[in-house]
Design an enzyme around this catalytic site. Structure first.
Site, PDB file in Angstrom:
ATOM      1  N   LYS A 105      21.361  67.583  26.740  1.00  0.00           N
ATOM      2  CA  LYS A 105      20.919  67.683  28.136  1.00  0.00           C
ATOM      3  C   LYS A 105      19.448  67.285  28.301  1.00  0.00           C
ATOM      4  O   LYS A 105      18.695  67.205  27.309  1.00  0.00           O
ATOM      5  CB  LYS A 105      21.151  69.121  28.628  1.00  0.00           C
ATOM      6  CG  LYS A 105      22.639  69.519  28.737  1.00  0.00           C
ATOM      7  CD  LYS A 105      22.769  70.949  29.276  1.00  0.00           C
ATOM      8  CE  LYS A 105      24.208  71.376  29.491  1.00  0.00           C
ATOM      9  NZ  LYS A 105      24.294  72.739  30.065  1.00  0.00           N
TER      10      LYS A 105
ATOM     11  N   TYR B 277      30.903  68.112  36.721  1.00  0.00           N
ATOM     12  CA  TYR B 277      30.958  69.579  36.682  1.00  0.00           C
ATOM     13  C   TYR B 277      31.826  70.164  37.803  1.00  0.00           C
ATOM     14  O   TYR B 277      31.675  71.338  38.145  1.00  0.00           O
ATOM     15  CB  TYR B 277      29.547  70.150  36.778  1.00  0.00           C
ATOM     16  CG  TYR B 277      28.844  70.363  35.442  1.00  0.00           C
ATOM     17  CD1 TYR B 277      29.473  71.039  34.386  1.00  0.00           C
ATOM     18  CD2 TYR B 277      27.531  69.939  35.250  1.00  0.00           C
ATOM     19  CE1 TYR B 277      28.817  71.257  33.180  1.00  0.00           C
ATOM     20  CE2 TYR B 277      26.867  70.159  34.036  1.00  0.00           C
ATOM     21  CZ  TYR B 277      27.520  70.822  33.007  1.00  0.00           C
ATOM     22  OH  TYR B 277      26.873  71.054  31.817  1.00  0.00           O
TER      23      TYR B 277
ATOM     24  N   GLU C 131      36.646  64.618  29.688  1.00  0.00           N
ATOM     25  CA  GLU C 131      35.200  64.369  29.614  1.00  0.00           C
ATOM     26  C   GLU C 131      34.877  63.127  28.786  1.00  0.00           C
ATOM     27  O   GLU C 131      33.930  62.401  29.107  1.00  0.00           O
ATOM     28  CB  GLU C 131      34.500  65.611  29.047  1.00  0.00           C
ATOM     29  CG  GLU C 131      34.576  66.775  30.036  1.00  0.00           C
ATOM     30  CD  GLU C 131      33.928  68.064  29.525  1.00  0.00           C
ATOM     31  OE1 GLU C 131      33.849  69.020  30.312  1.00  0.00           O
ATOM     32  OE2 GLU C 131      33.512  68.129  28.354  1.00  0.00           O
TER      33      GLU C 131
HETATM   34  P1  IDP Z   1      29.110  76.239  28.730  1.00  0.00           P
HETATM   35  O1  IDP Z   1      28.105  75.130  28.917  1.00  0.00           O
HETATM   36  O2  IDP Z   1      28.707  77.180  27.625  1.00  0.00           O
HETATM   37  O3  IDP Z   1      30.521  75.732  28.578  1.00  0.00           O
HETATM   38  P2  IDP Z   1      29.865  77.018  31.431  1.00  0.00           P
HETATM   39  O4  IDP Z   1      30.286  78.375  31.828  1.00  0.00           O
HETATM   40  O5  IDP Z   1      30.906  75.946  31.353  1.00  0.00           O
HETATM   41  O6  IDP Z   1      29.052  77.135  30.045  1.00  0.00           O
HETATM   42  O7  IDP Z   1      28.735  76.571  32.467  1.00  0.00           O
HETATM   43  C1  IDP Z   1      28.270  75.242  32.513  1.00  0.00           C
HETATM   44  C2  IDP Z   1      26.758  75.265  32.552  1.00  0.00           C
HETATM   45  O8  IDP Z   1      26.353  75.897  33.764  1.00  0.00           O
HETATM   46  C3  IDP Z   1      26.098  76.080  31.445  1.00  0.00           C
HETATM   47  O9  IDP Z   1      25.870  75.328  30.266  1.00  0.00           O
HETATM   48  C4  IDP Z   1      24.815  76.537  32.081  1.00  0.00           C
HETATM   49  O10 IDP Z   1      23.787  75.568  31.954  1.00  0.00           O
HETATM   50  C5  IDP Z   1      25.190  76.682  33.541  1.00  0.00           C
HETATM   51  N1  IDP Z   1      25.476  78.076  33.861  1.00  0.00           N
HETATM   52  C6  IDP Z   1      26.550  78.810  33.492  1.00  0.00           C
HETATM   53  N2  IDP Z   1      26.500  80.062  33.956  1.00  0.00           N
HETATM   54  C7  IDP Z   1      25.333  80.142  34.671  1.00  0.00           C
HETATM   55  C8  IDP Z   1      24.705  81.187  35.397  1.00  0.00           C
HETATM   56  O11 IDP Z   1      25.188  82.315  35.489  1.00  0.00           O
HETATM   57  N3  IDP Z   1      23.519  80.870  35.992  1.00  0.00           N
HETATM   58  C9  IDP Z   1      22.953  79.634  35.895  1.00  0.00           C
HETATM   59  N4  IDP Z   1      23.517  78.624  35.209  1.00  0.00           N
HETATM   60  C10 IDP Z   1      24.696  78.871  34.600  1.00  0.00           C
END
Ligand code: IDP
Ligand code: MG
Length: 133
Positions: free
Chosen positions: A9, A49, A126
């Site tokens: 990222k 996303y 993806e």
């Molecule tokens: P992951 O990247 O570990 O698979 P996901 O739940 O798929 O996590 O969420 C995608 C991305 O969204 C995360 O990598 C993170 O950067 C962001 N994200 C997830 N949950 C939160 C949150 O509660 N607050 C802010 N950003 C979040």
């Protein structure tokens, strides 16, 4: 052989961590079979996303992913989807296990340095998103 999509990222590309992160994959026997650096726009991030569109952080997340260059990779190996998730560590670097990428390099839950597909279905989707040719 199983494949997954990995993204380094903007926060990690900006801090010149690409080689370090790639070395972690290589050391863990995940093969990088395709790789490119690109800068996606907000619209593309919203599409990538889309699964998170109902979440309160969706807009901010997509602004962030499109805020600077990223490196996208296809990783290949035995059980690579789950192996990559293990090597990445928990979404919030605060909760990530020692020596995981997010523990080592993540700044916050927003700037957590890497993305990895979470299932066979999302991996296929993806990989096609970035490497359909
Ligand atoms: P992951 O990247 O570990 O698979 P996901 O739940 O798929 O996590 O969420 C995608 C991305 O969204 C995360 O990598 C993170 O950067 C962001 N994200 C997830 N949950 C939160 C949150 O509660 N607050 C802010 N950003 C979040
Ligand atoms: Mg996810």
């Amino acid at each position: 052989m199983e494949q997954t999509l990995s993204i380094i990222k903007p926060d990690a590309v900006e801090r010149n961590l690409v080689e370090e992160i790639k070395n972690i994959f290589i050391k863990n026997n995940l093969k990088i079979v395709n790789e490119k650096k690109l800068h996606i726009n907000k619209e593309e991030a919203l599409e990538f996303y889309k699964v998170h569109q109902s979440k309160p952080f969706y807009d901010k997340l997509c602004s962030y992913l499109s805020s600077g260059p990223i490196v996208v990779m296809i990783l290949e190996g035995k059980n690579v989807i789950m192996e990559n998730r293990r090597i990445m560590g928990a979404t919030d670097p605060k909760n990530a296990e020692a020596d995981t990428i997010r523990k080592l390099y993540g700044i916050s839950i927003d700037k957590n340095s890497v993305h990895g597909s979470d299932s066979e279905e999302t991996a296929t989707k993806e990989i096609n998103f970035f490497f359909k040719d």
